[in-house]
Design a protein around this motif. Structure first.
Motif, PDB file in Angstrom:
ATOM      1  N   HIS A   1       0.839  -1.202   0.000  1.00  7.29           N
ATOM      2  CA  HIS A   1       0.000   0.000   0.000  1.00  7.29           C
ATOM      3  C   HIS A   1       0.868   1.243   0.000  1.00  7.29           C
ATOM      4  N   CYS A   2       0.282   2.314  -0.470  1.00  8.14           N
ATOM      5  CA  CYS A   2       0.988   3.597  -0.600  1.00  8.14           C
ATOM      6  C   CYS A   2       1.500   4.073   0.769  1.00  8.14           C
ATOM      7  N   PRO A   3       2.648   4.735   0.811  1.00  6.44           N
ATOM      8  CA  PRO A   3       3.184   5.182   2.101  1.00  6.44           C
ATOM      9  C   PRO A   3       2.531   6.444   2.650  1.00  6.44           C
ATOM     10  N   TYR A   4       1.605   7.027   1.930  1.00  2.00           N
ATOM     11  CA  TYR A   4       1.111   8.338   2.370  1.00  2.00           C
ATOM     12  C   TYR A   4      -0.242   8.237   3.080  1.00  2.00           C
ATOM     13  N   CYS A   5      -1.320   8.635   2.401  1.00  2.00           N
ATOM     14  CA  CYS A   5      -2.533   8.998   3.153  1.00  2.00           C
ATOM     15  C   CYS A   5      -3.409   7.808   3.534  1.00  2.00           C
ATOM     16  N   ALA A   6      -4.511   8.154   4.233  1.00  2.00           N
ATOM     17  CA  ALA A   6      -5.377   7.151   4.857  1.00  2.00           C
ATOM     18  C   ALA A   6      -6.214   6.353   3.871  1.00  2.00           C
TER      19      ALA A   6
ATOM     20  N   GLN B   1      -4.873   4.625   1.741  1.00  2.00           N
ATOM     21  CA  GLN B   1      -4.051   3.405   1.667  1.00  2.00           C
ATOM     22  C   GLN B   1      -4.301   2.655   0.345  1.00  2.00           C
ATOM     23  N   CYS B   2      -4.122   3.388  -0.739  1.00  2.00           N
ATOM     24  CA  CYS B   2      -4.329   2.791  -2.057  1.00  2.00           C
ATOM     25  C   CYS B   2      -3.466   1.541  -2.221  1.00  2.00           C
ATOM     26  N   GLY B   3      -4.057   0.514  -2.804  1.00  2.00           N
ATOM     27  CA  GLY B   3      -3.283  -0.679  -3.101  1.00  2.00           C
ATOM     28  C   GLY B   3      -2.324  -0.406  -4.250  1.00  2.00           C
TER      29      GLY B   3
ATOM     30  N   LEU C   1      -4.135   5.754  -8.678  1.00  2.00           N
ATOM     31  CA  LEU C   1      -3.184   6.293  -7.708  1.00  2.00           C
ATOM     32  C   LEU C   1      -3.048   7.777  -8.011  1.00  2.00           C
ATOM     33  N   CYS C   2      -2.716   8.564  -6.995  1.00  2.00           N
ATOM     34  CA  CYS C   2      -2.418   9.965  -7.286  1.00  2.00           C
ATOM     35  C   CYS C   2      -0.927  10.095  -7.582  1.00  2.00           C
ATOM     36  N   ARG C   3      -0.486  11.299  -7.925  1.00  2.00           N
ATOM     37  CA  ARG C   3       0.909  11.470  -8.339  1.00  2.00           C
ATOM     38  C   ARG C   3       1.874  11.140  -7.188  1.00  2.00           C
TER      39      ARG C   3
HETATM   40 FE1  SF4 Z   1      -1.250   7.403  -1.829  1.00  2.00          FE
HETATM   41 FE2  SF4 Z   1      -2.458   9.229  -3.268  1.00  2.00          FE
HETATM   42 FE3  SF4 Z   1      -3.677   6.933  -2.682  1.00  2.00          FE
HETATM   43 FE4  SF4 Z   1      -3.298   8.730  -0.773  1.00  2.00          FE
HETATM   44  S1  SF4 Z   1      -4.568   8.988  -2.581  1.00  2.00           S
HETATM   45  S2  SF4 Z   1      -2.905   6.532  -0.607  1.00  2.00           S
HETATM   46  S3  SF4 Z   1      -1.325   9.597  -1.372  1.00  2.00           S
HETATM   47  S4  SF4 Z   1      -1.866   7.176  -3.964  1.00  2.00           S
END
Ligand code: SF4
Length: 704
Positions: free
Chosen positions: A14-19, A21-23, A47-49
């Motif tokens: 999962h992504c290291p950033y926000c809640a 938690q995108c796969g 996914l976002c940038r």
């Molecule tokens: Fe990561 Fe962006 Fe998904 Fe948040 S929205 S978990 S920052 S890819």
């Protein structure tokens, strides 16, 4: 940097950033790691940038790869061996504790830490150090929503329903949230809801990217949320829109609320909130006539000195309309930090034990003490909340040593000048981080730690869904995990027998410690969440399927009824005046994250948004003699900063907006107000009074 390659080439994580938690899938090819999207319920392949570029963090050239230590205050940080660093930390913690008492040694955690680490840190404070001095940066983030959810429903879980329910609600009321920038993949659900004929109502002082997609945008005056909510409820009652059967059968306390909102006449609320009476009526009727509606809040309403009241006032509206305790209805908070949910459940908070248990409850103390193998009376009492803790750093406040994990306080805490002063006044500041930061720059000892893809753990996303974050690569040589550091320090403090540094063992102990608690993870084994979609808490046994939707039969209060709370509108702690004539509000932008420790290291993100700026209405800018892009100075009662003016015609004339991702002269938190909500103790990041001046060549800061 070379990676030590694990056995397979792809890791589902999962992504290291926000809640959200995108796969994502991390793909290794030789010494390269790249991100590939994967189907997961929260992001459905998007996914976002920030997510797409997250692998760049793994090769950041300035990665910390060995402990650093300075011999004296004002000296230089120099590389040392791990034993030297940890011996010093343990010895100084012990001597400070002997001389000044256990509470003189503190611990500060973060909402991005895995469940295992959050749990371990709370245990380390109570069992390793015996201190009550622990809190975490989630106090800056989701604390008001958590407190309001607890009070109204008896349980705080970010969303008490799956994210997918959003698409099925007829009306969404989205308060102080800008997910189009902060968590873009979530917008798929809002778009689907609108495609199906639903209405999206956004309440935000700014016309954000999210507000621009809404059917209705209420650009309220900063800090006027509870007046707006009371006004909407007033109209709903007057116009016969409320659900009297729901109120009678599933709630309590409505009568006091009815009396309170009786004086929130639409014309009065128009003056308080800046929202025209016709718009108030339109929104009240949209909500009142909908069969299903979902209320979502985020930091805009929550990060205020009346943040809990704001959320409770909106919840009152939804309870009165009967939009709770049913499918496709209810209140949820869009949690911010990666483990904002799990991080607030398992003991990092000043008053909390694992499983959302309370330190002041004798049964909770006994249950957790039994798992830990210590006498209940040995557990300290509740400690100070984050800002109170930071204010008490140094000889005057009595906290002389602080261990910081997963937080960059020098940038993220309000009233930054004062925060950095307090951090510098400590006898011992120890900071564990993968990267140099503005806080490691103040530390006496810096400990380099593994980051997301380099270690194993679990996270709990904004839905209360527990996920596996799998290790994809080995950390660089010389780096240790937070768990190894905590266990090693505990050993040096003579408490090593109580601590493991193996994630799987920590998770098993943590499950037992949560058993019977509100956030019960007892039935969530690592095997069960190997399935790609994870599981929802509460899950009390291995036979239990988990709980995607809460409150369908009863709410989490003792009598099963949701509680109304009578809320009077109170203005923010600081309002514009002659000296500081504008509102300042702060927030996030798409290409940066929190204090920027991670995202400011990603070249592709920095290219998009390389420097701090202020959004300002062109008419305000021209009164200063400025043009778009000029440097302006913002001043508040706490500090000043210099920012590039970004002329934004949709801004309110009385409001300026600054993102908070940068340090130095562009540090938004040098301006913000530390006024605290009396219940959640969240600081008022979202509203303070500010003055703006043009910057000339003569007055320009030398560092820009
Ligand atoms: Fe990561 Fe962006 Fe998904 Fe948040 S929205 S978990 S920052 S890819």
């Amino acid at each position: 940097m070379d990676f030590v390659v694990a056995s397979s080439t792809e890791t589902l994580t999962h992504c290291p950033y926000c809640a959200l938690q995108c796969g994502m899938t991390l793909v290794r090819s030789g010494d390269r790691v790249t991100v590939a999207a994967r189907a997961f319920p929260t992001n459905k392949g998007g996914l976002c940038r920030k997510g797409w570029t997250a692998a760049e963090l793994l090769t950041a050239p300035d990665r910390l790869t060995g402990p650093l230590m300075r011999d004296r205050k004002g000296g230089t940080l120099r590389p040392v061996e791990w034993d030297v660093a940890l011996d010093r930390v343990a010895a100084e913690m012990l001597s400070i504790r002997d001389a000044h008492g256990a509470d003189a040694v503190g611990v500060f955690g973060g909402g991005g830490l895995t469940n295992e680490k959050a749990y371990l840190l709370g245990k380390f404070a109570r069992v390793g150090l015996g201190t009550s001095t622990i809190d975490y940066n989630g106090r800056f983030c989701m604390a008001s929503a958590a407190a309001a959810g607890q009070r109204a429903f008896g349980i705080d879980r970010g969303l008490p329903f799956p994210l997918a329910d959003i698409a099925d609600a007829e009306v969404i009321l989205l308060i102080g949230a800008n997910p189009a920038e902060t968590m873009p993949p979530i917008m798929q659900y809002f778009e689907e809801q609108q495609r199906r004929g639903g209405q999206l109502i956004v309440v935000d002082p700014r016309r954000t990217a999210t507000a621009a997609t809404a059917n209705v945008h209420l650009a309220l005056s900063p800090g006027s949320d509870s007046a707006l909510a009371n006004g909407l409820l007033h109209i709903a009652i007057q116009d016969g829109l409320i659900d009297r059967t729901f109120i009678a059968t599933r709630t309590e306390g409505f009568e006091a609320v009815r009396r309170t909102v009786a004086s929130y006449w639409p014309d009065r609320v128009e003056r308080q909130s800046g929202i025209a009476e016709r718009d108030l009526r339109r929104v009240a009727h949209l909500l009142g006539k909908a069969k299903t509606a979902i209320l979502l809040t985020a930091r805009g309403a929550e990060q205020q000195s009346h943040g809990v009241d704001n959320v409770l006032a909106y919840i009152n509206l939804f309870l009165a309309l009967g939009h709770a305790g049913r499918k496709f209805c209810g209140y949820g908070c869009l949690t911010g930090q990666g483990n904002g949910q799990g991080g607030r459940e398992h003991g990092q908070k000043a008053d909390q034990l694992p499983g959302y248990r309370k330190l002041d409850d004798p049964d909770d103390r006994a249950a957790v003490a039994k798992v830990w193998g210590v006498p209940p009376e040995s557990l300290p009492r509740s400690g100070r909340s984050a800002c109170e803790l930071l204010n008490d750093l140094g000889p005057e406040g009595g906290i002389r040593a602080l261990l910081v994990l997963g937080a960059n306080l020098a940038v993220s805490a309000p009233d930054g000048n004062r925060t950095r002063e307090r951090l510098a006044s400590l006898d011992l500041l120890v900071v564990a981080d993968p990267f140099p930061s503005e806080t490691t720059a103040l530390a006496d000892v810096v400990l380099p730690v593994a980051q997301w893809a380099e270690e194993d753990g679990t996270m709990t996303n904004l839905e209360g869904r527990v996920l596996r974050r799998r290790q994809a690569i080995q950390p660089p040589p010389g780096v240790r995990t937070d768990a190894e550091i905590i266990a090693d320090l505990a050993r040096r403090l003579g408490r090593g027998a109580y601590f493991s540094d193996v994630p799987a063992e920590i998770f098993e102990e943590f499950r037992r410690a949560t058993a019977g608690g509100v956030a019960d993870y007892a039935g969530i084994s690592r095997d069960r969440i190997e399935t790609p979609d994870g599981m929802y808490w509460p899950c009390p046994s291995e036979e239990h399927p988990g709980t995607p939707r809460l409150f369908l039969e009863r709410f989490g209060t003792a009598n099963g009824r949701a509680k109304f709370h009578a809320i009077e509108y109170r203005p923010p702690a600081e309002e514009p005046d002659r000296q500081f004539p504008y509102y300042l509000t702060t927030g996030r932008i798409m290409s940066q994250y929190q204090s920027g420790t991670q995202t400011r290291r990603v070249a592709a993100l920095n290219e998009i948004e390389p420097a701090p700026f202020v959004e300002i209405h062109p008419d305000v800018g021209s009164t200063l003699g400025c043009v778009d892009g000029d440097l302006v100075r913002l001043l508040t009662r706490r500090g000043s900063g210099e920012f590039r003016a970004r002329f934004t015609p949709t801004m309110r004339l009385d409001t300026l907006f600054v993102p908070f991702h940068w340090s130095g002269v562009g540090c938004a938190n040098n301006l913000t107000n530390q006024a605290l909500d009396p219940v959640s103790k969240i600081p008022e990041f979202k509203v303070c009074a500010v003055r703006v001046e043009a910057v000339t060549k003569q007055t320009r800061s030398p560092v820009l």
